[in-house]
Design a protein around this motif. Structure first.
Motif, PDB file in Angstrom:
ATOM      1  N   SER A   1       0.863  -1.188   0.000  1.00 12.57           N
ATOM      2  CA  SER A   1       0.000   0.000   0.000  1.00 12.57           C
ATOM      3  C   SER A   1       0.888   1.223   0.000  1.00 12.57           C
ATOM      4  N   LEU A   2       0.672   2.105  -0.970  1.00  6.93           N
ATOM      5  CA  LEU A   2       1.474   3.315  -1.089  1.00  6.93           C
ATOM      6  C   LEU A   2       0.652   4.541  -0.704  1.00  6.93           C
ATOM      7  N   LYS A   3       1.339   5.549  -0.167  1.00  5.24           N
ATOM      8  CA  LYS A   3       0.695   6.827   0.134  1.00  5.24           C
ATOM      9  C   LYS A   3       0.541   7.652  -1.142  1.00  5.24           C
ATOM     10  N   ASP A   4       1.585   7.633  -1.977  1.00  4.63           N
ATOM     11  CA  ASP A   4       1.601   8.402  -3.214  1.00  4.63           C
ATOM     12  C   ASP A   4       1.956   7.465  -4.368  1.00  4.63           C
ATOM     13  N   PHE A   5       1.036   7.301  -5.324  1.00  3.99           N
ATOM     14  CA  PHE A   5       1.261   6.364  -6.416  1.00  3.99           C
ATOM     15  C   PHE A   5       2.176   6.911  -7.499  1.00  3.99           C
ATOM     16  N   ASN A   6       2.665   8.120  -7.354  1.00  2.00           N
ATOM     17  CA  ASN A   6       3.616   8.669  -8.321  1.00  2.00           C
ATOM     18  C   ASN A   6       5.020   8.141  -8.081  1.00  2.00           C
ATOM     19  N   GLN A   7       5.280   7.634  -6.887  1.00  2.00           N
ATOM     20  CA  GLN A   7       6.603   7.101  -6.550  1.00  2.00           C
ATOM     21  C   GLN A   7       6.482   5.598  -6.325  1.00  2.00           C
ATOM     22  N   MET A   8       6.897   4.819  -7.308  1.00  2.00           N
ATOM     23  CA  MET A   8       6.860   3.364  -7.192  1.00  2.00           C
ATOM     24  C   MET A   8       8.177   2.879  -6.599  1.00  2.00           C
ATOM     25  N   LEU A   9       8.171   1.656  -6.119  1.00  2.23           N
ATOM     26  CA  LEU A   9       9.362   1.060  -5.519  1.00  2.23           C
ATOM     27  C   LEU A   9      10.164   0.297  -6.567  1.00  2.23           C
ATOM     28  N   ASP A  10      11.405  -0.002  -6.231  1.00  2.00           N
ATOM     29  CA  ASP A  10      12.275  -0.775  -7.101  1.00  2.00           C
ATOM     30  C   ASP A  10      11.942  -2.257  -6.927  1.00  2.00           C
ATOM     31  N   GLU A  11      11.120  -2.794  -7.822  1.00  2.00           N
ATOM     32  CA  GLU A  11      10.646  -4.172  -7.698  1.00  2.00           C
ATOM     33  C   GLU A  11      11.759  -5.187  -7.900  1.00  2.00           C
ATOM     34  N   SER A  12      12.727  -4.893  -8.724  1.00  2.00           N
ATOM     35  CA  SER A  12      13.822  -5.846  -8.942  1.00  2.00           C
ATOM     36  C   SER A  12      14.644  -6.030  -7.672  1.00  2.00           C
ATOM     37  N   GLN A  13      14.846  -4.953  -6.917  1.00  2.09           N
ATOM     38  CA  GLN A  13      15.566  -5.050  -5.651  1.00  2.09           C
ATOM     39  C   GLN A  13      14.764  -5.866  -4.638  1.00  2.09           C
ATOM     40  N   ILE A  14      13.451  -5.658  -4.606  1.00  2.00           N
ATOM     41  CA  ILE A  14      12.588  -6.422  -3.688  1.00  2.00           C
ATOM     42  C   ILE A  14      12.617  -7.901  -4.058  1.00  2.00           C
ATOM     43  N   ASN A  15      12.486  -8.220  -5.336  1.00  2.00           N
ATOM     44  CA  ASN A  15      12.529  -9.619  -5.783  1.00  2.00           C
ATOM     45  C   ASN A  15      13.847 -10.285  -5.426  1.00  2.00           C
ATOM     46  N   LYS A  16      14.936  -9.579  -5.647  1.00  2.00           N
ATOM     47  CA  LYS A  16      16.253 -10.120  -5.353  1.00  2.00           C
ATOM     48  C   LYS A  16      16.414 -10.391  -3.854  1.00  2.00           C
ATOM     49  N   THR A  17      15.973  -9.458  -3.022  1.00  2.00           N
ATOM     50  CA  THR A  17      16.080  -9.603  -1.579  1.00  2.00           C
ATOM     51  C   THR A  17      15.233 -10.760  -1.078  1.00  2.00           C
ATOM     52  N   VAL A  18      14.003 -10.873  -1.566  1.00  2.00           N
ATOM     53  CA  VAL A  18      13.102 -11.937  -1.134  1.00  2.00           C
ATOM     54  C   VAL A  18      13.627 -13.303  -1.578  1.00  2.00           C
ATOM     55  N   GLU A  19      14.077 -13.401  -2.813  1.00  2.00           N
ATOM     56  CA  GLU A  19      14.617 -14.668  -3.303  1.00  2.00           C
ATOM     57  C   GLU A  19      15.830 -15.103  -2.488  1.00  2.00           C
ATOM     58  N   GLU A  20      16.686 -14.155  -2.168  1.00  2.00           N
ATOM     59  CA  GLU A  20      17.886 -14.453  -1.387  1.00  2.00           C
ATOM     60  C   GLU A  20      17.545 -15.002  -0.005  1.00  2.00           C
ATOM     61  N   ILE A  21      16.595 -14.383   0.690  1.00  2.00           N
ATOM     62  CA  ILE A  21      16.261 -14.831   2.041  1.00  2.00           C
ATOM     63  C   ILE A  21      15.545 -16.178   2.019  1.00  2.00           C
ATOM     64  N   ILE A  22      14.742 -16.450   0.994  1.00  2.00           N
ATOM     65  CA  ILE A  22      14.054 -17.744   0.906  1.00  2.00           C
ATOM     66  C   ILE A  22      15.047 -18.867   0.614  1.00  2.00           C
ATOM     67  N   VAL A  23      15.985 -18.620  -0.275  1.00  2.00           N
ATOM     68  CA  VAL A  23      16.992 -19.631  -0.591  1.00  2.00           C
ATOM     69  C   VAL A  23      17.847 -19.925   0.639  1.00  2.00           C
ATOM     70  N   LYS A  24      18.204 -18.899   1.397  1.00  2.00           N
ATOM     71  CA  LYS A  24      19.003 -19.113   2.609  1.00  2.00           C
ATOM     72  C   LYS A  24      18.214 -19.847   3.683  1.00  2.00           C
ATOM     73  N   THR A  25      16.913 -19.571   3.792  1.00  2.00           N
ATOM     74  CA  THR A  25      16.105 -20.159   4.853  1.00  2.00           C
ATOM     75  C   THR A  25      15.619 -21.558   4.509  1.00  2.00           C
ATOM     76  N   LEU A  26      15.083 -21.752   3.302  1.00  2.00           N
ATOM     77  CA  LEU A  26      14.445 -23.011   2.941  1.00  2.00           C
ATOM     78  C   LEU A  26      15.245 -23.872   1.979  1.00  2.00           C
ATOM     79  N   SER A  27      16.289 -23.334   1.398  1.00  2.00           N
ATOM     80  CA  SER A  27      17.101 -24.029   0.393  1.00  2.00           C
ATOM     81  C   SER A  27      16.287 -24.419  -0.837  1.00  2.00           C
ATOM     82  N   ILE A  28      15.260 -23.639  -1.152  1.00  2.00           N
ATOM     83  CA  ILE A  28      14.524 -23.818  -2.397  1.00  2.00           C
ATOM     84  C   ILE A  28      14.367 -22.455  -3.048  1.00  2.00           C
ATOM     85  N   LYS A  29      14.313 -22.455  -4.362  1.00  2.00           N
ATOM     86  CA  LYS A  29      14.134 -21.205  -5.091  1.00  2.00           C
ATOM     87  C   LYS A  29      12.644 -21.008  -5.363  1.00  2.00           C
TER      88      LYS A  29
END
Length: 99
Positions: free
Chosen positions: A61-89
């Motif tokens: 949920s965003l306060k201002d829809f003119n400023q979007m987030l960097d989705e590639s950075q979010i995807n990379k961070t989430v994938e990294e933590i899941i691989v470290k925690t569960l050992s699955i991609k």
């Protein structure tokens, strides 16, 4: 934080989804290089199927829809933590914005 991870008699992973969702949510909030001042709320939904297929949906949920987030950075961070925690991609990581 302790996350219960077990394999059942068919070899499929069984984990506490709420703990995994909280882990992903806190990882995004702590490690994201994006501008998080614009974020009202982050909700994470995960589905783990019997073939160890993991699907992640991140609702932001965003306060201002003119400023979007960097989705590639979010995807990379989430994938990294899941691989470290569960050992699955994860099979798919999706980011959705809501009002």
């Amino acid at each position: 934080m302790y996350i219960s991870i077990e394999r059942n008699n068919r070899g499929a992973l069984e984990i506490e989804i709420n703990a995994l969702n909280k882990l992903i949510q806190n990882t995004i909030l702590m490690r994201s290089n994006s501008d998080l001042e614009n974020v009202k709320d982050i909700e994470v939904l995960t589905d783990l199927y019997h073939d160890n297929l993991l699907y992640v949906l991140i609702k932001i949920s965003l306060k201002d829809f003119n400023q979007m987030l960097d989705e590639s950075q979010i995807n990379k961070t989430v994938e990294e933590i899941i691989v470290k925690t569960l050992s699955i991609k994860p099979k798919n990581i999706a980011v959705a914005y809501k009002k």
